[in-house]
Design a protein around this motif. Structure first.
Motif, PDB file in Angstrom:
ATOM      1  N   PHE A  95       0.817  -1.216   0.000  1.00 53.39           N
ATOM      2  CA  PHE A  95       0.000   0.000   0.000  1.00 53.39           C
ATOM      3  C   PHE A  95       0.852   1.268   0.000  1.00 53.39           C
ATOM      4  CE2 PHE A  95      -3.076   2.893   2.386  1.00 53.39           C
ATOM      5  CZ  PHE A  95      -3.917   3.070   1.291  1.00 53.39           C
ATOM      6  N   ALA A  96       2.058   1.187   0.551  1.00 53.52           N
ATOM      7  CA  ALA A  96       2.959   2.344   0.656  1.00 53.52           C
ATOM      8  C   ALA A  96       2.244   3.550   1.253  1.00 53.52           C
ATOM      9  CB  ALA A  96       3.529   2.691  -0.723  1.00 53.52           C
ATOM     10  N   PRO A  97       1.767   3.440   2.477  1.00 52.63           N
ATOM     11  CA  PRO A  97       0.986   4.529   3.076  1.00 52.63           C
ATOM     12  C   PRO A  97       1.858   5.691   3.536  1.00 52.63           C
ATOM     13  CG  PRO A  97       1.321   2.798   4.680  1.00 52.63           C
ATOM     14  CD  PRO A  97       1.913   2.297   3.392  1.00 52.63           C
ATOM     15  N   ASP A  98       1.190   6.794   3.846  1.00 50.30           N
ATOM     16  CA  ASP A  98       1.879   7.941   4.437  1.00 50.30           C
ATOM     17  C   ASP A  98       2.039   7.763   5.946  1.00 50.30           C
ATOM     18  OD1 ASP A  98       2.042   9.555   2.025  1.00 50.30           O
ATOM     19  OD2 ASP A  98      -0.145   9.711   2.191  1.00 50.30           O
ATOM     20  N   VAL A  99       1.176   6.934   6.541  1.00 52.68           N
ATOM     21  CA  VAL A  99       1.268   6.667   7.976  1.00 52.68           C
ATOM     22  C   VAL A  99       0.677   5.292   8.253  1.00 52.68           C
ATOM     23  CG1 VAL A  99      -0.954   7.779   8.500  1.00 52.68           C
ATOM     24  CG2 VAL A  99       0.783   7.596  10.300  1.00 52.68           C
ATOM     25  N   VAL A 100       1.261   4.586   9.212  1.00 55.70           N
ATOM     26  CA  VAL A 100       0.797   3.265   9.634  1.00 55.70           C
ATOM     27  C   VAL A 100       0.226   3.381  11.040  1.00 55.70           C
ATOM     28  CG1 VAL A 100       1.552   0.945  10.322  1.00 55.70           C
ATOM     29  CG2 VAL A 100       2.403   1.965   8.200  1.00 55.70           C
ATOM     30  N   VAL A 101      -0.997   2.899  11.224  1.00 55.74           N
ATOM     31  CA  VAL A 101      -1.675   2.939  12.520  1.00 55.74           C
ATOM     32  C   VAL A 101      -1.959   1.494  12.909  1.00 55.74           C
ATOM     33  CG1 VAL A 101      -3.662   3.831  13.799  1.00 55.74           C
ATOM     34  CG2 VAL A 101      -2.728   5.146  11.868  1.00 55.74           C
ATOM     35  N   TYR A 102      -1.453   1.049  14.060  1.00 58.97           N
ATOM     36  CA  TYR A 102      -1.488  -0.390  14.334  1.00 58.97           C
ATOM     37  C   TYR A 102      -1.838  -0.731  15.780  1.00 58.97           C
ATOM     38  CZ  TYR A 102       3.087   0.175  16.592  1.00 58.97           C
ATOM     39  OH  TYR A 102       4.106   0.565  17.428  1.00 58.97           O
ATOM     40  N   HIS A 103      -2.440  -1.910  15.908  1.00 63.02           N
ATOM     41  CA  HIS A 103      -2.768  -2.519  17.203  1.00 63.02           C
ATOM     42  C   HIS A 103      -1.501  -3.176  17.757  1.00 63.02           C
ATOM     43  CE1 HIS A 103      -4.518  -5.421  20.029  1.00 63.02           C
ATOM     44  NE2 HIS A 103      -5.673  -4.787  19.945  1.00 63.02           N
ATOM     45  N   PRO A 104      -1.300  -3.201  19.089  1.00 62.19           N
ATOM     46  CA  PRO A 104      -0.082  -3.803  19.650  1.00 62.19           C
ATOM     47  C   PRO A 104       0.144  -5.260  19.262  1.00 62.19           C
ATOM     48  CG  PRO A 104      -1.211  -2.518  21.326  1.00 62.19           C
ATOM     49  CD  PRO A 104      -2.125  -2.560  20.131  1.00 62.19           C
ATOM     50  N   LYS A 105      -0.936  -6.008  18.970  1.00 60.79           N
ATOM     51  CA  LYS A 105      -0.764  -7.411  18.580  1.00 60.79           C
ATOM     52  C   LYS A 105      -0.047  -7.546  17.242  1.00 60.79           C
ATOM     53  CE  LYS A 105      -4.665  -9.678  20.952  1.00 60.79           C
ATOM     54  NZ  LYS A 105      -5.580  -8.615  21.388  1.00 60.79           N
ATOM     55  N   VAL A 106      -0.085  -6.512  16.416  1.00 61.66           N
ATOM     56  CA  VAL A 106       0.557  -6.580  15.102  1.00 61.66           C
ATOM     57  C   VAL A 106       2.016  -6.159  15.284  1.00 61.66           C
ATOM     58  CG1 VAL A 106       0.352  -5.966  12.668  1.00 61.66           C
ATOM     59  CG2 VAL A 106      -1.673  -5.941  14.116  1.00 61.66           C
ATOM     60  N   LEU A 107       2.802  -7.052  15.835  1.00 58.83           N
ATOM     61  CA  LEU A 107       4.170  -6.746  16.260  1.00 58.83           C
ATOM     62  C   LEU A 107       5.083  -6.316  15.119  1.00 58.83           C
ATOM     63  CD1 LEU A 107       4.618  -9.859  18.591  1.00 58.83           C
ATOM     64  CD2 LEU A 107       4.184  -7.519  19.339  1.00 58.83           C
ATOM     65  N   SER A 108       4.787  -6.754  13.921  1.00 58.90           N
ATOM     66  CA  SER A 108       5.652  -6.439  12.786  1.00 58.90           C
ATOM     67  C   SER A 108       5.394  -5.061  12.195  1.00 58.90           C
ATOM     68  CB  SER A 108       5.480  -7.502  11.694  1.00 58.90           C
ATOM     69  OG  SER A 108       4.116  -7.597  11.308  1.00 58.90           O
ATOM     70  N   ALA A 109       4.269  -4.445  12.521  1.00 60.88           N
ATOM     71  CA  ALA A 109       3.899  -3.172  11.893  1.00 60.88           C
ATOM     72  C   ALA A 109       4.895  -2.050  12.177  1.00 60.88           C
ATOM     73  CB  ALA A 109       2.492  -2.766  12.315  1.00 60.88           C
ATOM     74  N   PRO A 110       5.303  -1.808  13.432  1.00 58.40           N
ATOM     75  CA  PRO A 110       6.236  -0.702  13.656  1.00 58.40           C
ATOM     76  C   PRO A 110       7.610  -0.941  13.038  1.00 58.40           C
ATOM     77  CG  PRO A 110       5.947  -1.978  15.678  1.00 58.40           C
ATOM     78  CD  PRO A 110       4.909  -2.463  14.698  1.00 58.40           C
ATOM     79  N   ILE A 111       8.032  -2.210  12.962  1.00 61.75           N
ATOM     80  CA  ILE A 111       9.326  -2.515  12.345  1.00 61.75           C
ATOM     81  C   ILE A 111       9.264  -2.247  10.847  1.00 61.75           C
ATOM     82  CG2 ILE A 111      11.014  -4.337  11.897  1.00 61.75           C
ATOM     83  CD1 ILE A 111      10.102  -5.660  14.506  1.00 61.75           C
ATOM     84  N   ALA A 112       8.167  -2.710  10.210  1.00 62.49           N
ATOM     85  CA  ALA A 112       8.010  -2.464   8.783  1.00 62.49           C
ATOM     86  C   ALA A 112       7.953  -0.969   8.492  1.00 62.49           C
ATOM     87  CB  ALA A 112       6.748  -3.150   8.270  1.00 62.49           C
ATOM     88  N   ALA A 113       7.207  -0.228   9.301  1.00 63.71           N
ATOM     89  CA  ALA A 113       7.094   1.216   9.098  1.00 63.71           C
ATOM     90  C   ALA A 113       8.451   1.898   9.224  1.00 63.71           C
ATOM     91  CB  ALA A 113       6.098   1.802  10.097  1.00 63.71           C
ATOM     92  N   GLU A 114       9.207   1.521  10.264  1.00 64.47           N
ATOM     93  CA  GLU A 114      10.508   2.141  10.486  1.00 64.47           C
ATOM     94  C   GLU A 114      11.459   1.861   9.327  1.00 64.47           C
ATOM     95  OE1 GLU A 114      13.849   2.352  14.032  1.00 64.47           O
ATOM     96  OE2 GLU A 114      12.693   0.508  13.758  1.00 64.47           O
ATOM     97  N   ARG A 115      11.509   0.614   8.877  1.00 63.05           N
ATOM     98  CA  ARG A 115      12.459   0.257   7.820  1.00 63.05           C
ATOM     99  C   ARG A 115      12.068   0.829   6.457  1.00 63.05           C
ATOM    100  NH1 ARG A 115      14.680  -5.863   8.960  1.00 63.05           N
ATOM    101  NH2 ARG A 115      15.125  -5.597  11.183  1.00 63.05           N
ATOM    102  N   LEU A 116      10.773   1.129   6.299  1.00 66.37           N
ATOM    103  CA  LEU A 116      10.320   1.721   5.042  1.00 66.37           C
ATOM    104  C   LEU A 116      10.236   3.242   5.125  1.00 66.37           C
ATOM    105  CD1 LEU A 116       7.527  -0.879   4.178  1.00 66.37           C
ATOM    106  CD2 LEU A 116       9.758  -0.648   3.063  1.00 66.37           C
ATOM    107  N   GLY A 117      10.642   3.784   6.276  1.00 62.28           N
ATOM    108  CA  GLY A 117      10.661   5.227   6.439  1.00 62.28           C
ATOM    109  C   GLY A 117       9.288   5.856   6.578  1.00 62.28           C
ATOM    110  N   ILE A 118       8.338   5.114   7.170  1.00 58.52           N
ATOM    111  CA  ILE A 118       6.961   5.594   7.322  1.00 58.52           C
ATOM    112  C   ILE A 118       6.693   5.886   8.798  1.00 58.52           C
ATOM    113  CG2 ILE A 118       4.526   5.034   6.963  1.00 58.52           C
ATOM    114  CD1 ILE A 118       5.492   2.933   4.898  1.00 58.52           C
ATOM    115  N   PRO A 119       6.133   7.046   9.144  1.00 57.35           N
ATOM    116  CA  PRO A 119       5.772   7.298  10.546  1.00 57.35           C
ATOM    117  C   PRO A 119       4.666   6.342  10.991  1.00 57.35           C
ATOM    118  CG  PRO A 119       4.929   9.038   9.127  1.00 57.35           C
ATOM    119  CD  PRO A 119       5.824   8.191   8.278  1.00 57.35           C
ATOM    120  N   SER A 120       4.653   6.017  12.273  1.00 61.46           N
ATOM    121  CA  SER A 120       3.679   5.041  12.765  1.00 61.46           C
ATOM    122  C   SER A 120       2.999   5.528  14.033  1.00 61.46           C
ATOM    123  CB  SER A 120       4.355   3.688  13.019  1.00 61.46           C
ATOM    124  OG  SER A 120       5.349   3.791  14.020  1.00 61.46           O
TER     125      SER A 120
END
Length: 398
Positions: A95-120
Motif C-alpha cells: 500500500f505504501a501509506p503515508d502513515v501506519v496505525v497499528y494494534h499492539p498485537k501486530v508486532l511487525s507493523a512498527p518494524i516495517a514502518a521504520e524500515r520503510l521510512g513511514i511514521p507510525s
C-alpha cells in the motif's frame, strides 16, 4: 493522505479501527484496513484486507483456558501469529501509506514502518504499554504495586520474545534497520477520560482521545427485540467471545438474578459464553446470538458483561450501570475501574457466578444509576475519532 490501519484480535479490537477508518474516509483520506478473518465487525464501504488469522476460531477451539493455549502454542498459535505478522508486512509494503496505525498485537507493523521510512501510530486499545506510576499494567493486577507500578509494564515485552522467530521471518526481506533515532511514532489511546483520567506522567506523545465509535443504526429490523426492550425493565447479559466454565449454569443464574430484581432478561449468546436452559425460559427472557449495543443498551436497567474495553465503553456511553463478570486479560482492570468510578458494584469473577451473587450485584447497581447517567452524558459529548484524526493529521504533517 494514505492511511494503513492494522488490527488483530476479536470484535472489540476491530470495531474501534473500523470507526476510525470510516471517519478518516469521510474526511477524504485513502484508507486501507487490515483485519483478522471472521471479526464480526461491519466493514461495509471500507477497503479491507485480511491478516490471515481467525481469532474467532482460535477462541472457539480453546476458550479462555491458559492450559489449552499452552498446549496449542507450538501447533496453532505460533503458526497463526506468524501468518499475521507476515501478512501485515506485505500489506504495508504493497500500500505504501503515508502513515501506519497499528494494534499492539501486530508486532511487525512498527518494524516495517521504520524500515520503510513511514511514521507510525501505536493504538493502545488497553492502556497496557505506556508506563505510569498511577496504576500497574492492566494485565498484571488491579491492586497498586506502589513504586513497582511503572516496572510492571516491562512484562508487555514478553509478546515480542514469545514470537521472536516469527517476527524475524516476517521482516527478513525489508530494508535494514535505519540508524537509531530515526523512528517517528506517537501513541493514541481510544479510552474515555471519564473512565480513565489521563495520568500526570504520560508523555506528550501519548494522546488520550476518547473512545472510537461509529454512527449507530436507527434500527436493526428485529421487531420482536424492539417490542421486548421498548418499555425498559430488562437487564442485558452478554459475554462476547468468552467461553469458559458451564454456560448453562451461568445462564440460569442470570435469569434467576434478574427475576429476583423484577427485571426481564435480554441475552446475547455470543460465542457460547451464555446458554439459557429451556427450563428457565419464558416471556420475560429473549435470546439472540448478537445484538447492537447502540440500540439495546440505553433502555436497559443495567448490563451484565465480561468487561472487554469495547463493551465497557458501550455500556458507559448508554448511561447505565455495569455488572462486570471478568474472565481474563484486561477485564478485571475494567471491572475494578468501573467500580472505582461509581459505575458498577464490585466485579463478580466468572468462577464465582451464582444467582445470589448476581442478584445482589443488580440490587447494588440501582445506586449507580444516577452516576452512570451523568457519565454517559459526558461520554456522548466526546468525539474520540475526531480527536484521533486531528492528532493523526498533525503528526503526519509534522
Amino acid at each position: 493522505m494514505r492511511i494503513m490501519l492494522l488490527t488483530a484480535g476479536t470484535r472489540g479490537d476491530v470495531e474501534p479501527f473500523v470507526a476510525l477508518a470510516q471517519a478518516a474516509t469521510a474526511r477524504g483520506h485513502q484508507v486501507r484496513t487490515a483485519i483478522p478473518e471472521n471479526s464480526g465487525a461491519d466493514t461495509a464501504g471500507l477497503e479491507t484486507v485480511s491478516l490471515r488469522m481467525d481469532f474467532a476460531q482460535l477462541i472457539n477451539n480453546q476458550g479462555v483456558s491458559p492450559w489449552v493455549a499452552a498446549k496449542s502454542y507450538r501447533t496453532v498459535i505460533r503458526p497463526g501469529i506468524g501468518q499475521l505478522l507476515s501478512a501485515a508486512v506485505e500489506h504495508i509494503a504493497a500500500f505504501a501509506p503515508d502513515v501506519v496505525v497499528y494494534h499492539p498485537k501486530v508486532l511487525s507493523a512498527p518494524i516495517a514502518a521504520e524500515r520503510l521510512g513511514i511514521p507510525s501510530v501505536l493504538v493502545e486499545t488497553i492502556p497496557s504499554l505506556t508506563a505510569t506510576r498511577e496504576f500497574p499494567a492492566p494485565f498484571i493486577t488491579t491492586a497498586s504495586l506502589g513504586r513497582l507500578n511503572r516496572a510492571s509494564y516491562r512484562l508487555a515485552n514478553l509478546a515480542t520474545l514469545m514470537f521472536k522467530r516469527e517476527l524475524a521471518a516476517a521482516v527478513q526481506d525489508l530494508p535494514p534497520r535505519p540508524r537509531l533515532g530515526t523512528r517517528r511514532q506517537i501513541t493514541m489511546i481510544p479510552v474515555s477520560p471519564q473512565l480513565l483520567p489521563r495520568p500526570a506522567d504520560w508523555p506528550a506523545t501519548v494522546h488520550l482521545t476518547g473512545h472510537w465509535t461509529g454512527q449507530p443504526p436507527e434500527t436493526d429490523g428485529d421487531k420482536e427485540l424492539a417490542d421486548f426492550i421498548k418499555d425498559g425493565g430488562f437487564v442485558y447479559a452478554g459475554f462476547g467471545s468468552m467461553r469458559a466454565g458451564d454456560p448453562s449454569a451461568r445462564g440460569e443464574a442470570i435469569v434467576q438474578a434478574a427475576r429476583r430484581n423484577n427485571l426481564k432478561t435480554l441475552v446475547a449468546g455470543g460465542w457460547g459464553g451464555i446458554n439459557i436452559p429451556q427450563a428457565v425460559r419464558g416471556g420475560d427472557v429473549l435470546v439472540r446470538e448478537a445484538v447492537n449495543h447502540h440500540l439495546i443498551l440505553p433502555p436497559a436497567f443495567a448490563a451484565i458483561h465480561h468487561g472487554g474495553a469495547g463493551t465497557v465503553h458501550a455500556v458507559a456511553r448508554a448511561g447505565i450501570p455495569s455488572v462486570v463478570v471478568p474472565f481474563i486479560a484486561d477485564q478485571p482492570f475494567w471491572g475494578h475501574r468501573l467500580h472505582q468510578r461509581g459505575l458498577a458494584p464490585a466485579p463478580v469473577p466468572y468462577r464465582n457466578v451464582t444467582a445470589d451473587r448476581l442478584a445482589d450485584a443488580l440490587a447494588q447497581a440501582r445506586s449507580c444509576r444516577d452516576r452512570a447517567m451523568q457519565i454517559g452524558e459526558r461520554i456522548r459529548e466526546e468525539d474520540g475519532t475526531g480527536v484521533a484524526l486531528d492528532a493523526l493529521e498533525a503528526f503526519a504533517a509534522s
